[in-house]
Scaffold this motif. Structure first.
Motif, mmCIF file in Angstrom:
data_model
loop_
_atom_site.group_PDB
_atom_site.id
_atom_site.type_symbol
_atom_site.label_atom_id
_atom_site.label_comp_id
_atom_site.label_asym_id
_atom_site.label_seq_id
_atom_site.Cartn_x
_atom_site.Cartn_y
_atom_site.Cartn_z
ATOM 1 N N THR A 169 40.791 -8.870 -32.003
ATOM 2 C CA THR A 169 41.500 -8.543 -30.762
ATOM 3 C C THR A 169 40.920 -9.301 -29.573
ATOM 4 O OG1 THR A 169 40.140 -6.559 -30.461
ATOM 5 C CG2 THR A 169 42.284 -6.266 -31.532
ATOM 6 N N THR A 170 39.617 -9.471 -29.532
ATOM 7 C CA THR A 170 38.986 -10.208 -28.433
ATOM 8 C C THR A 170 39.367 -11.679 -28.483
ATOM 9 O OG1 THR A 170 37.136 -8.658 -28.495
ATOM 10 C CG2 THR A 170 36.779 -10.695 -27.304
ATOM 11 N N THR A 171 39.310 -12.277 -29.666
ATOM 12 C CA THR A 171 39.674 -13.690 -29.818
ATOM 13 C C THR A 171 41.142 -13.907 -29.487
ATOM 14 O OG1 THR A 171 37.992 -13.973 -31.510
ATOM 15 C CG2 THR A 171 39.733 -15.630 -31.437
ATOM 16 N N PHE A 172 41.998 -13.023 -29.960
ATOM 17 C CA PHE A 172 43.424 -13.132 -29.648
ATOM 18 C C PHE A 172 43.632 -13.117 -28.135
ATOM 19 C CE2 PHE A 172 47.469 -11.312 -28.492
ATOM 20 C CZ PHE A 172 48.363 -12.045 -29.248
ATOM 21 N N TYR A 173 43.010 -12.157 -27.467
ATOM 22 C CA TYR A 173 43.180 -12.053 -26.016
ATOM 23 C C TYR A 173 42.693 -13.319 -25.309
ATOM 24 C CZ TYR A 173 43.076 -10.632 -21.234
ATOM 25 O OH TYR A 173 43.296 -10.606 -19.884
ATOM 26 N N GLN A 174 41.533 -13.811 -25.700
ATOM 27 C CA GLN A 174 40.962 -14.994 -25.053
ATOM 28 C C GLN A 174 41.823 -16.238 -25.278
ATOM 29 O OE1 GLN A 174 37.082 -14.904 -26.836
ATOM 30 N NE2 GLN A 174 36.254 -13.537 -25.267
ATOM 31 N N ASN A 175 42.547 -16.299 -26.386
ATOM 32 C CA ASN A 175 43.364 -17.465 -26.695
ATOM 33 C C ASN A 175 44.796 -17.366 -26.190
ATOM 34 O OD1 ASN A 175 41.276 -18.822 -27.957
ATOM 35 N ND2 ASN A 175 41.701 -17.883 -29.914
ATOM 36 N N THR A 176 45.177 -16.243 -25.591
ATOM 37 C CA THR A 176 46.536 -16.090 -25.056
ATOM 38 C C THR A 176 46.471 -15.987 -23.542
ATOM 39 O OG1 THR A 176 46.425 -13.716 -25.354
ATOM 40 C CG2 THR A 176 47.515 -14.963 -27.083
ATOM 41 N N LYS A 177 46.327 -17.109 -22.908
ATOM 42 C CA LYS A 177 46.263 -17.134 -21.452
ATOM 43 C C LYS A 177 47.671 -17.294 -20.886
ATOM 44 C CE LYS A 177 41.662 -19.200 -21.277
ATOM 45 N NZ LYS A 177 41.174 -18.345 -22.273
ATOM 46 N N VAL A 178 47.920 -16.597 -19.780
ATOM 47 C CA VAL A 178 49.202 -16.751 -19.091
ATOM 48 C C VAL A 178 49.092 -17.991 -18.221
ATOM 49 C CG1 VAL A 178 50.825 -15.729 -17.463
ATOM 50 C CG2 VAL A 178 49.679 -14.282 -19.147
ATOM 51 N N GLU A 179 49.908 -18.987 -18.529
ATOM 52 C CA GLU A 179 49.835 -20.258 -17.812
ATOM 53 C C GLU A 179 51.221 -20.713 -17.419
ATOM 54 O OE1 GLU A 179 47.915 -22.939 -20.484
ATOM 55 O OE2 GLU A 179 46.040 -21.830 -20.448
ATOM 56 N N ASP A 180 51.262 -21.648 -16.472
ATOM 57 C CA ASP A 180 52.514 -22.290 -16.080
ATOM 58 C C ASP A 180 52.717 -23.484 -16.979
ATOM 59 O OD1 ASP A 180 53.202 -20.628 -13.941
ATOM 60 O OD2 ASP A 180 51.790 -21.654 -12.625
ATOM 61 N N PHE A 181 53.669 -23.392 -17.908
ATOM 62 C CA PHE A 181 53.999 -24.523 -18.754
ATOM 63 C C PHE A 181 55.074 -25.342 -18.054
ATOM 64 C CE2 PHE A 181 51.361 -23.422 -22.132
ATOM 65 C CZ PHE A 181 51.466 -22.066 -22.367
ATOM 66 N N GLY A 182 55.040 -26.635 -18.216
ATOM 67 C CA GLY A 182 56.052 -27.482 -17.616
ATOM 68 C C GLY A 182 55.936 -27.596 -16.106
ATOM 69 N N LYS A 183 54.739 -27.370 -15.583
ATOM 70 C CA LYS A 183 54.513 -27.423 -14.143
ATOM 71 C C LYS A 183 54.907 -28.789 -13.601
ATOM 72 C CE LYS A 183 51.056 -25.078 -11.436
ATOM 73 N NZ LYS A 183 49.686 -24.682 -11.354
ATOM 74 N N GLY A 184 55.651 -28.802 -12.526
ATOM 75 C CA GLY A 184 56.011 -30.038 -11.871
ATOM 76 C C GLY A 184 57.231 -30.709 -12.469
ATOM 77 N N LYS A 185 57.893 -30.044 -13.404
ATOM 78 C CA LYS A 185 59.097 -30.643 -14.013
ATOM 79 C C LYS A 185 60.348 -30.074 -13.403
ATOM 80 C CE LYS A 185 57.010 -31.782 -18.352
ATOM 81 N NZ LYS A 185 56.978 -31.622 -19.762
#
Length: 185
Positions: A169-185
């Motif tokens: 559960t800790t590894t899953f959480y650390q690897n699922t970051k909320v990010e802006d994909f496609g920024k600047g497109k």
């Protein structure tokens, strides 16, 4: 246990101040009665029914796609009352699970397509196998593995279960970051 990592695009997920990651496609009803303790992952098409009674989910718990968390009700001769639903820390509730339990302890793994009956209590470090159907008011003891329909004891959890599910559960959480994909497109 292996679990795929989610891509949490800001278009589809929210991250709260306590670092919960909640899909925008999840249905949280009665949000004033839902407490996500921090670093909780709520996948798409999940439903959490806080409009019925309080729902509390512990830190680093994962509620996967299509799962329904619904407090159960208890009939009395003068009516009905809903029983709050409490889920411990580092729990993994896999896809398409229906939970109407009263309590789920910490370090519990509930497999895909399982159904947890009304007012059931699942103690710490227990495992419910995929497709299991746990009868109402069942108490699952610590370190037990339940499976089948109706679910019954089928084994004992290994001694390293708590460490393994904590790491998962800790590894899953650390690897699922909320990010802006496609920024600047």
């Amino acid at each position: 246990m292996e679990i795929r990592v989610e891509n949490c695009d800001r278009k589809h997920f929210l991250e709260t101040t306590t670092r919960n990651r909640v899909s925008k496609m999840a249905g949280l009803f009665g949000s004033q009665n839902i407490v996500l303790s921090g670093k909780v992952f709520v996948g798409p098409t999940c439903v959490i029914r806080g409009d019925l009674a309080h729902v509390r989910v512990g830190k680093y718990s994962m509620i996967r796609d299509g799962t329904i968390l619904r407090p159960s009700l208890k009939h009395f001769n003068k009516g009905v009352a809903f029983v709050p639903l409490t889920i411990g820390e580092h729990c993994l509730i896999e896809e398409n699970v229906v939970v109407s339990a009263a309590q789920i302890g910490s370090f519990v793994n509930i497999g895909k397509n399982a159904v947890i009956g009304k007012r059931a209590v699942i103690k710490e470090c227990a495992v419910i196998l995929p497709d299991a159907v746990l009868a109402p008011d069942t108490v699952v003891p610590p370190f037990a593995i339940f499976g089948g329909a109706p679910a019954r004891p089928v084994g004992k959890v290994p001694d390293n279960h708590q460490e393994a599910i904590t790491e998962l559960t800790t590894t899953f959480y650390q690897n699922t970051k909320v990010e802006d994909f496609g920024k600047g497109k």
